[in-house]
Design a protein around this motif. Structure first.
Motif, mmCIF file in Angstrom:
data_model
loop_
_atom_site.group_PDB
_atom_site.id
_atom_site.type_symbol
_atom_site.label_atom_id
_atom_site.label_comp_id
_atom_site.label_asym_id
_atom_site.label_seq_id
_atom_site.Cartn_x
_atom_site.Cartn_y
_atom_site.Cartn_z
ATOM 1 N N MET A 143 2.625 17.609 34.384
ATOM 2 C CA MET A 143 3.946 17.347 33.824
ATOM 3 C C MET A 143 4.613 16.343 34.755
ATOM 4 O O MET A 143 4.927 16.657 35.900
ATOM 5 C CB MET A 143 4.775 18.633 33.717
ATOM 6 N N ILE A 144 4.784 15.138 34.263
ATOM 7 C CA ILE A 144 5.198 13.995 35.068
ATOM 8 C C ILE A 144 6.647 13.645 34.743
ATOM 9 O O ILE A 144 6.980 13.423 33.576
ATOM 10 C CB ILE A 144 4.275 12.788 34.754
ATOM 11 N N LYS A 145 7.498 13.575 35.775
ATOM 12 C CA LYS A 145 8.889 13.173 35.575
ATOM 13 C C LYS A 145 9.045 11.725 36.044
ATOM 14 O O LYS A 145 8.719 11.394 37.179
ATOM 15 C CB LYS A 145 9.859 14.071 36.349
ATOM 16 N N THR A 146 9.548 10.880 35.135
ATOM 17 C CA THR A 146 9.639 9.453 35.405
ATOM 18 C C THR A 146 10.778 8.833 34.607
ATOM 19 O O THR A 146 11.444 9.519 33.832
ATOM 20 C CB THR A 146 8.304 8.756 35.063
ATOM 21 N N ARG A 147 10.966 7.552 34.792
ATOM 22 C CA ARG A 147 11.899 6.802 33.948
ATOM 23 C C ARG A 147 11.213 6.531 32.606
ATOM 24 O O ARG A 147 10.019 6.247 32.565
ATOM 25 C CB ARG A 147 12.260 5.462 34.587
ATOM 26 N N THR A 148 11.968 6.581 31.534
ATOM 27 C CA THR A 148 11.422 6.281 30.218
ATOM 28 C C THR A 148 10.819 4.879 30.199
ATOM 29 O O THR A 148 9.760 4.654 29.610
ATOM 30 C CB THR A 148 12.512 6.441 29.140
ATOM 31 N N ALA A 149 11.455 3.956 30.882
ATOM 32 C CA ALA A 149 10.955 2.580 30.946
ATOM 33 C C ALA A 149 9.611 2.474 31.664
ATOM 34 O O ALA A 149 8.918 1.452 31.542
ATOM 35 C CB ALA A 149 11.980 1.686 31.639
ATOM 36 N N LYS A 150 9.211 3.509 32.398
ATOM 37 C CA LYS A 150 7.950 3.490 33.144
ATOM 38 C C LYS A 150 6.810 4.233 32.439
ATOM 39 O O LYS A 150 5.694 4.267 32.944
ATOM 40 C CB LYS A 150 8.138 4.116 34.533
ATOM 41 N N VAL A 151 7.067 4.825 31.288
ATOM 42 C CA VAL A 151 6.037 5.614 30.610
ATOM 43 C C VAL A 151 4.815 4.762 30.283
ATOM 44 O O VAL A 151 3.674 5.218 30.448
ATOM 45 C CB VAL A 151 6.599 6.324 29.359
ATOM 46 N N SER A 152 4.997 3.533 29.859
ATOM 47 C CA SER A 152 3.845 2.658 29.572
ATOM 48 C C SER A 152 3.032 2.398 30.828
ATOM 49 O O SER A 152 1.787 2.365 30.776
ATOM 50 C CB SER A 152 4.318 1.328 28.974
ATOM 51 N N ASP A 153 3.697 2.226 31.971
ATOM 52 C CA ASP A 153 2.993 2.025 33.241
ATOM 53 C C ASP A 153 2.249 3.298 33.660
ATOM 54 O O ASP A 153 1.147 3.218 34.201
ATOM 55 C CB ASP A 153 3.968 1.605 34.345
ATOM 56 N N VAL A 154 2.868 4.448 33.411
ATOM 57 C CA VAL A 154 2.199 5.729 33.690
ATOM 58 C C VAL A 154 0.936 5.835 32.844
ATOM 59 O O VAL A 154 -0.141 6.176 33.351
ATOM 60 C CB VAL A 154 3.154 6.925 33.420
ATOM 61 N N ALA A 155 1.048 5.526 31.554
ATOM 62 C CA ALA A 155 -0.111 5.605 30.648
ATOM 63 C C ALA A 155 -1.221 4.653 31.100
ATOM 64 O O ALA A 155 -2.404 5.014 31.088
ATOM 65 C CB ALA A 155 0.319 5.297 29.216
ATOM 66 N N LYS A 156 -0.853 3.463 31.516
ATOM 67 C CA LYS A 156 -1.845 2.489 31.990
ATOM 68 C C LYS A 156 -2.555 3.010 33.237
ATOM 69 O O LYS A 156 -3.784 2.959 33.340
ATOM 70 C CB LYS A 156 -1.157 1.158 32.284
ATOM 71 N N PHE A 157 -1.782 3.556 34.192
ATOM 72 C CA PHE A 157 -2.373 4.101 35.412
ATOM 73 C C PHE A 157 -3.334 5.240 35.073
ATOM 74 O O PHE A 157 -4.441 5.315 35.615
ATOM 75 C CB PHE A 157 -1.280 4.598 36.369
ATOM 76 N N VAL A 158 -2.924 6.114 34.164
ATOM 77 C CA VAL A 158 -3.777 7.247 33.776
ATOM 78 C C VAL A 158 -5.059 6.731 33.119
ATOM 79 O O VAL A 158 -6.162 7.170 33.475
ATOM 80 C CB VAL A 158 -3.021 8.227 32.850
ATOM 81 N N ARG A 159 -4.942 5.809 32.173
ATOM 82 C CA ARG A 159 -6.141 5.273 31.499
ATOM 83 C C ARG A 159 -7.117 4.667 32.502
ATOM 84 O O ARG A 159 -8.333 4.828 32.376
ATOM 85 C CB ARG A 159 -5.749 4.208 30.471
ATOM 86 N N GLU A 160 -6.591 3.981 33.509
ATOM 87 C CA GLU A 160 -7.447 3.309 34.498
ATOM 88 C C GLU A 160 -8.079 4.273 35.504
ATOM 89 O O GLU A 160 -9.034 3.904 36.189
ATOM 90 C CB GLU A 160 -6.639 2.242 35.245
#
Length: 145
Positions: A97-114
């Motif tokens: 369960m990751i707490k972040t800025r909404t604007a960073k969700v795409s970056d979180v998804a990219k990091f996870v995929r990689e």
């Protein structure tokens, strides 16, 4: 008891009530201001399932170290039932369960995929509508815009 004692006691009581009501008013105003400063949806929670503790630790630390998340909770004991390649699968997993800025969700998804071992990693998110103002403020200070 003397009249001076009662007069002094009365004045102290009146002053205390007056002073404390002022303190409470200031505190109430400050707390309300803090709560109203948050715009719903500024921050989000993202959820990622992982197969084991090793992957959980790698992703959690990487997200926090790269300032993509303020905090990642690792929740053990998740059981996932899903269809994959035409078969019903059932696996034990952990949930991040990751707490972040909404604007960073795409970056979180990219990091996870990689960095995730799954062919199709689960990364889903939901905006945080409200919460404890100091906690939300901490997320904002920890994860840069």
């Amino acid at each position: 008891m003397s009249k001076l004692y009662w007069l002094t006691t009365g004045l102290i009581l009146i002053f205390s009530v007056y002073f404390m009501s002022g303190v409470f008013h200031v505190l109430r105003r400050h707390i309300s201001a803090m709560a109203s400063q948050y715009t719903a949806g500024t921050f989000s929670m993202a959820f990622v399932t992982v197969p084991n503790e090793e992957v959980a630790a790698k992703l959690s630390r990487g997200l926090v170290e790269n300032k993509l998340a303020a905090c990642v909770n690792v929740i053990p004991g998740i059981k996932s039932v899903y269809e994959w390649q035409g078969k019903i699968e059932e696996d034990g997993e952990l949930m991040l369960m990751i707490k972040t800025r909404t604007a960073k969700v795409s970056d979180v998804a990219k990091f996870v995929r990689e960095n995730h071992p799954y062919e199709v990693a689960e990364v889903i998110s939901t905006p945080i509508e409200n919460g404890n103002p100091p906690y939300l403020e901490w997320i904002g200070k920890t994860v840069p815009e």
